[in-house]
Motif scaffolding. Structure first.
Motif, PDB file in Angstrom:
ATOM      1  N   ASP A   1      -9.281  -0.788   6.613  1.00 19.79           N
ATOM      2  CA  ASP A   1     -10.587  -1.446   6.638  1.00 19.79           C
ATOM      3  C   ASP A   1     -10.572  -2.683   7.545  1.00 19.79           C
ATOM      4  OD1 ASP A   1      -9.112  -3.243   5.138  1.00 19.79           O
ATOM      5  OD2 ASP A   1     -10.374  -3.128   3.361  1.00 19.79           O
ATOM      6  N   ASN A   2      -9.485  -2.808   8.355  1.00 16.93           N
ATOM      7  CA  ASN A   2      -9.310  -3.904   9.318  1.00 16.93           C
ATOM      8  C   ASN A   2      -9.160  -5.274   8.658  1.00 16.93           C
ATOM      9  OD1 ASN A   2      -9.431  -2.179  11.563  1.00 16.93           O
ATOM     10  ND2 ASN A   2     -11.653  -2.197  11.476  1.00 16.93           N
ATOM     11  N   ARG A   3      -8.652  -5.288   7.443  1.00 20.26           N
ATOM     12  CA  ARG A   3      -8.389  -6.543   6.738  1.00 20.26           C
ATOM     13  C   ARG A   3      -6.906  -6.600   6.377  1.00 20.26           C
ATOM     14  NH1 ARG A   3     -13.095  -8.074   2.620  1.00 20.26           N
ATOM     15  NH2 ARG A   3     -12.478 -10.117   3.306  1.00 20.26           N
TER      16      ARG A   3
ATOM     17  N   GLU B   1      -8.339   3.755  -1.175  1.00 27.44           N
ATOM     18  CA  GLU B   1      -8.551   2.332  -0.913  1.00 27.44           C
ATOM     19  C   GLU B   1      -7.596   1.470  -1.731  1.00 27.44           C
ATOM     20  OE1 GLU B   1     -12.046  -0.526  -2.271  1.00 27.44           O
ATOM     21  OE2 GLU B   1     -12.697   0.881  -0.706  1.00 27.44           O
TER      22      GLU B   1
ATOM     23  N   ASN C   1     -11.640   8.621  -2.370  1.00 32.24           N
ATOM     24  CA  ASN C   1     -11.767   7.430  -1.534  1.00 32.24           C
ATOM     25  C   ASN C   1     -11.404   6.162  -2.294  1.00 32.24           C
ATOM     26  OD1 ASN C   1     -12.528   8.889   0.716  1.00 32.24           O
ATOM     27  ND2 ASN C   1     -14.708   8.740   0.259  1.00 32.24           N
TER      28      ASN C   1
ATOM     29  N   TYR D   1      -4.025   1.779  -0.074  1.00 29.54           N
ATOM     30  CA  TYR D   1      -3.780   1.093   1.192  1.00 29.54           C
ATOM     31  C   TYR D   1      -3.901  -0.426   1.058  1.00 29.54           C
ATOM     32  CZ  TYR D   1      -8.845   1.046   2.659  1.00 29.54           C
ATOM     33  OH  TYR D   1     -10.197   0.851   2.785  1.00 29.54           O
ATOM     34  N   ARG D   2      -4.740  -0.907   0.163  1.00 27.59           N
ATOM     35  CA  ARG D   2      -4.804  -2.355  -0.066  1.00 27.59           C
ATOM     36  C   ARG D   2      -3.503  -2.856  -0.693  1.00 27.59           C
ATOM     37  NH1 ARG D   2     -10.871  -3.993  -2.199  1.00 27.59           N
ATOM     38  NH2 ARG D   2     -11.943  -3.419  -0.275  1.00 27.59           N
TER      39      ARG D   2
END
Length: 199
Positions: free
Chosen positions: A145-147, A50, A46, A53-54
């Motif tokens: 993460d919708n950001r 993360e 995870n 994708y960021r």
């Protein structure tokens, strides 16, 4: 070939010539992330997901760049590498699935660099992951993460509302849109002028 695709031809030798420190085009993640495996494999997976994708959201939103996992972020040197398999999937396939979670998707290229020489700094069962992100014109790109993220110098940071709206207004503009208009000059008889208007 687009600029981001040149990573497809990279070898271990190319990793020796990357900048020593991160900047707005290069982001590094240390191999030390793999040390979480004995504690919690899911936590490792995870965390890596993360970070990927960021980086995707940030680079697509700010002109493209290169993300490398398996390189020390304070020296730019190979520090062991990461596992070539995540769960039961090859790392390359797993990365494709992670990047598909960013909306909308953008252009990218993935290279998995394996140990190539006896004195390699890549551990025998590991690899270095390199992802080249292209410049995008379908802004903004939202992470799972919708950001929305952007590159701010050597850092990936969440974008504020104003910045997201600015990116949205640029959507689809890969070059200035201009309209030309010919008209008779108001003060000079017989003179025709060209007026160029940005849209």
């Amino acid at each position: 070939m687009h600029r981001y695709q040149f990573v497809e031809a990279w070898t271990e030798e190319n990793l020796d010539s990357i900048p020593e420190s991160e900047n707005d085009v290069y982001e590094y993640k240390s191999s030390l992330i793999r040390d979480l495996i004995p504690k919690s494999y899911e936590r490792y997976k995870n965390s890596l997901r993360e970070k990927i994708y960021r980086a995707a959201s940030a680079f697509w939103n700010t002109g493209g760049g290169i993300f490398i996992v398996g390189v020390a972020d304070n020296t730019g040197k190979i520090d062991g590498g990461v596992p070539r398999v995540i769960g039961k999937q090859k790392l390359r396939d797993w990365v494709d699935q992670v990047l598909a979670e960013v909306e909308p998707g953008g252009e990218y290229s993935v290279k998995v660099i394996e140990r190539e020489k006896p004195d390699s700094l890549i551990d025998p069962d590991n690899v270095v992951l390199v992802i080249g992100f292209g410049e995008s014109y379908t802004l903004p790109h939202m992470a799972p993460d919708n950001r929305y993220y952007v590159r701010a110098g050597a850092h990936t940071v969440a974008a504020g509302h104003y910045l997201v709206e600015s990116m949205r207004s640029r959507r689809g503009l890969n070059q200035p849109m201009l309209r030309g208009l010919l008209k008779v000059h108001e003060n000079k008889e017989g003179v025709i002028e060209l007026v160029v208007l940005p849209l």
